[in-house]
Scaffold this motif. Structure first.
Motif, PDB file in Angstrom:
ATOM      1  N   GLU A  25       7.877  30.644  26.451  1.00 21.35           N
ATOM      2  CA  GLU A  25       6.851  31.119  26.138  1.00 21.35           C
ATOM      3  C   GLU A  25       6.967  32.229  25.110  1.00 21.35           C
ATOM      4  OE1 GLU A  25       3.835  30.848  30.186  1.00 21.35           O
ATOM      5  OE2 GLU A  25       5.349  32.281  29.808  1.00 21.35           O
ATOM      6  N   GLY A  28       7.062  31.073  21.642  1.00 20.22           N
ATOM      7  CA  GLY A  28       6.023  30.322  21.255  1.00 20.22           C
ATOM      8  C   GLY A  28       5.601  29.072  22.395  1.00 20.22           C
ATOM      9  N   TYR A  30       4.183  26.733  24.902  1.00 20.64           N
ATOM     10  CA  TYR A  30       2.669  26.451  25.608  1.00 20.64           C
ATOM     11  C   TYR A  30       1.570  26.858  24.644  1.00 20.64           C
ATOM     12  CZ  TYR A  30       4.797  24.415  29.756  1.00 20.64           C
ATOM     13  OH  TYR A  30       5.819  23.761  30.583  1.00 20.64           O
ATOM     14  N   GLN A  31       1.932  27.528  23.425  1.00 22.92           N
ATOM     15  CA  GLN A  31       0.675  27.616  22.513  1.00 22.92           C
ATOM     16  C   GLN A  31       0.406  26.440  22.022  1.00 22.92           C
ATOM     17  OE1 GLN A  31      -0.498  30.638  21.850  1.00 22.92           O
ATOM     18  NE2 GLN A  31       0.790  31.539  23.133  1.00 22.92           N
ATOM     19  N   ARG A  34      -2.476  25.404  24.453  1.00 22.61           N
ATOM     20  CA  ARG A  34      -3.521  26.215  24.422  1.00 22.61           C
ATOM     21  C   ARG A  34      -4.194  25.678  23.271  1.00 22.61           C
ATOM     22  NH1 ARG A  34      -3.193  30.803  27.653  1.00 22.61           N
ATOM     23  NH2 ARG A  34      -1.115  30.873  28.484  1.00 22.61           N
ATOM     24  N   GLN A  35      -3.720  25.620  22.129  1.00 16.94           N
ATOM     25  CA  GLN A  35      -4.584  25.126  21.057  1.00 16.94           C
ATOM     26  C   GLN A  35      -5.140  23.845  20.888  1.00 16.94           C
ATOM     27  OE1 GLN A  35      -2.913  23.895  17.016  1.00 16.94           O
ATOM     28  NE2 GLN A  35      -2.368  25.964  17.009  1.00 16.94           N
ATOM     29  N   GLU A 107       5.858  20.347  28.305  1.00  9.20           N
ATOM     30  CA  GLU A 107       4.413  20.493  27.192  1.00  9.20           C
ATOM     31  C   GLU A 107       4.074  19.283  26.218  1.00  9.20           C
ATOM     32  OE1 GLU A 107       4.959  23.990  24.165  1.00  9.20           O
ATOM     33  OE2 GLU A 107       2.795  23.679  24.110  1.00  9.20           O
ATOM     34  N   TYR A 148      -0.428  25.470  33.861  1.00 11.09           N
ATOM     35  CA  TYR A 148      -0.237  24.466  33.061  1.00 11.09           C
ATOM     36  C   TYR A 148      -0.376  22.992  33.117  1.00 11.09           C
ATOM     37  CZ  TYR A 148       1.524  28.194  30.096  1.00 11.09           C
ATOM     38  OH  TYR A 148       1.840  29.581  29.461  1.00 11.09           O
ATOM     39  N   ILE A 223       1.571  22.350  16.337  1.00 15.36           N
ATOM     40  CA  ILE A 223       1.549  23.679  15.895  1.00 15.36           C
ATOM     41  C   ILE A 223       1.743  23.824  14.228  1.00 15.36           C
ATOM     42  CG2 ILE A 223       3.013  25.949  15.682  1.00 15.36           C
ATOM     43  CD1 ILE A 223       1.418  25.797  18.249  1.00 15.36           C
TER      44      ILE A 223
END
Ligand code: FMN
Ligand code: SF4
Lengths: 432, 181
Positions: A25, A28, A30-31, A34-35, A107, A148, A223
């Protein structure tokens, strides 16, 4: 080319703490999830993966986004399977991905499952990876606890359960329909395609099977975008690839490099050449099921899907087996034919019988009982196997067999004239 | 139903029974729960005795033939009590070019048995197996959940000496035990 240049998949390899949720985390992790859950529809994720040019890293190299697109939009239930069976001789990269960075795979699996609208995902890990199964299970538990996984992930209304499934020792369960059948609680024997699993798979429902390395690339693509991914690699072979390198080179291990780099550079800069006293003779570049190339042929190749195909082999799983001059090619092919014979699931006659024939014929050569006709017979048996079976395991045996014979025939012929003790004649040469 | 195979009832810890109940809960069908349930039993007992087959048939509603099908198809399932330490040495191509044959010869000599055999006291068994996904780490062997890698004759001697004293030394894949401590 510097070693640090590209770390899309391997940023945490070799680190003692990379498997922890907190570390992932903080860097970066699990960003991307989220996105995606906040901003994108499943179809937009599929489009982005299509645009990235990501191709399956399990062996066949099929475009990932295209495969996801085959899932019928009106399906009431979809399943997602991560293929972590990693049993192709020469391949050990998925092990690194799960050992050093299990959350990256998790993820990636959640985003991939969301893209195809699956609510249940299986991670099928070969049973021999006992310690890894514990590690991945721990990471999955952490992901549940952090919200998650489970119901209403991150409050965005998406539900996903994830089950870590332990295999029990069968190479054929790596074949996608064998894998699916294994989870239904039967022998892991492949099924005839079509129907393809994307339409009718686990329990008759649409099912996507992807390799660990394939899903592990998905968070980065989300990302950084498809274009950034395509900036690595070649036009048709986009992104980076993990190469599992084994054999008497100076540096063995798993290396991430952009697709398309010259093998000669990779050999020099990453592998450091052969160990002292060893000479480079041959290479099986994509796991044991692809044709062998001579050292000279390899030195002229680039490491991408198209270049390797042009050179007469395949990228496969990226399991690069480096063969030294001191190795006996007849012994090596015996080892491989024993493997395919042992692992044939037995459904198709050409595969079940053919692998047995190949294995026995080479055994005969090694015992000094070979006759010249045996080499033609090996070829003939191969001709009766390729392209005639339910799954490609029979072809997977034929490709190394034929290429060994073709490129190293002199070593096979010597076996007909000599016994295992060089210089002493075989039974045929003695006139028996 | 009368099960002729049931001589002794299955002794299984409460923890394993709970694990089986959880698996049945999570897997979509009884049959799909079969493989992980076999694992739960084998992980506790070390093998699958006849009474375990009865137990699986009764709890999952699968046929006896189905259980036998899995037990015979998958090489890791054991239907006989194994030796205390089963050493499974990779014989496939990468380990072969890295010297697996010498390691196997050394093990055979030290244990006084051939590959495929067990010592008469039931302490050690030696098996040759296919690729274990440790190719760049060979020669190697598997013992239980762990891999012993980059084997040399000295490393093999050290391992055997420890196992004879019932000490299981730290494996190459054990690194996370310390990290997670
Ligand atoms: C005999 C055989 C063994 C296979 N073993 C594996 C394996 O261990 N891991 C894997 O990911 N794919 C394996 N595959 C390929 C799978 O069938 C399938 O193509 C792949 O998992 C799809 O994922 P991908 O598109 O992400 O590559 C195997 C195929 C065959 C024919
Ligand atoms: S080709 Fe071989 S492994 Fe594949 S389904 Fe047929 S018999 Fe089984």
């Amino acid at each position: 080319m510097s070693r640090e240049e590209c770390k899309i998949l391997s940023a945490r390899f070799g680190r003692p703490d990379g498997h922890r949720l907190k570390v992932y985390e903080a860097e970066g992790g699990y960003q991307a999830l989220r996105q995606v859950l906040g901003e994108r529809q499943p179809d937009e994720v599929i489009e982005a993966v299509k645009e990235s040019g990501l191709r399956g890293r399990g062996g066949a190299g099929f475009p990932t986004g295209v495969k996801w697109g085959f899932v019928p939009k009106d399906a009431d239930q979809v399943y997602f399977f991560v293929n972590a069976d990693e049993s192709e001789p020469g391949t050990f990269k998925d092990r690194y991905l799960m050992d050093y960075d299990p959350h990256q795979m998790i993820e990636g699996t959640i985003i991939s499952s969301y893209a195809v609208r699956a609510n249940l995902a299986f991670i099928y890990i070969r049973g021999e990876f006992g310690w890894l199964i514990d590690r991945v299970q721990k990471a999955v538990d952490e992901a549940y606890a952090a919200g998650y996984l489970g119901k209403d992930i991150l409050g965005r209304g998406y539900d996903l359960d994830m089950i870590v499934h332990k295999g029990a020792g069968a190479y054929i369960c790596g074949e996608e329909t064998g894998l699916i059948n294994s989870v239904t609680g039967t022998k892991g024997q492949p099924s005839i395609k079509p129907p393809f699993p994307a339409v009718s798979g686990f329990l008759g429902k649409p099912t996507i099977v992807n390799n660990v390395e394939t899903v592990a690339a998905v968070p980065w693509i989300m990302i950084h975008g498809a274009e950034a991914y395509r900036a690595h690699g070649t036009e048709k072979s986009a992104g980076t690839k993990l190469w599992s390198v084994s054999g008497p080179v100076k540096n063995q291990g798993v290396f991430e490099v952009p697709l398309g780099i010259p093998f000669a550079d990779f050999y020099r800069d990453h592998l450091g050449g052969m160990r002292d006293g060893e000479e480079f003779k041959a290479c099986i570049v994509g796991g044991s099921s692809v044709p062998v190339l001579t050292a000279d042929e390899m030195m002229g190749c680039n490491l991408d899907y198209e270049s390797l195909q042009e050179a007469g082999t395949m990228l496969g799983s990226g399991g690069m087996i480096m063969i030294p001059k001191s190795a006996d090619m007849v012994e090596l092919i015996k080892v491989l034919m024993h493997f395919y014979w042992d692992e044939s699931c037995g459904q198709c006659t050409p595969c079940r019988e053919g692998t047995g024939w190949l294995h026995r014929l080479i055994g005969k050569l090694l015992k000094g009982e070979g006759v010249p006709d045996d080499l033609d017979l090996l070829d003939k048996v191969c001709e009766g196997m390729g392209g005639l079976t339910i799954c490609p395991l029979a072809d997977a045996a034929v490709m190394p067999m034929q290429s060994f014979l073709q490129r190293f025939r002199a070593e096979f012929e010597a076996r007909i004239h000599e016994t295992a003790t060089p210089g002493s004649p075989s039974r045929w040469a003695r006139g028996e | 139903m009368d099960h002729p195979e049931t001589a002794t009832p299955l002794e299984l810890s409460e923890q394993s029974r709970q694990r089986i109940a959880d698996i049945i809960d999570r897997y979509p069908t009884g049959q799909s729960a079969l493989m992980p349930c076999i694992w739960v039993i084998q992980e506790e007992i070390g093998w699958i005795p006849p009474a375990a087959i009865d137990h699986l048939v009764d709890t999952l509603g699968v046929t006896r033939a189905r259980v036998h099908e899995l037990l015979t198809f998958y090489t890791m399932f054991r239907t006989e009590k194994p030796a205390q330490y089963v050493l499974e040495v990779c014989q496939n191509i990468s380990c072969h070019v890295l010297g697996a044959r010498e390691i196997i010869a050394h093990l055979e000599k030290r244990l006084g048995i051939r590959i495929g055999e067990a010592t008469p006291d039931g302490k050690f068994a030696l098996h040759g197996v296919e690729c274990l996904g440790a190719c760049g780490h060979g020669p190697m062997l598997q013992l239980g959940k762990h891999f012993y890698e980059y084997l040399t004759p000295e490393k093999v001697d050290d391992l055997l000496e420890n196992l004879r004293k019932d000490v299981v030394p730290r494996a190459d894949t054990d690194r996370h035990l310390e990290e997670d401590a």
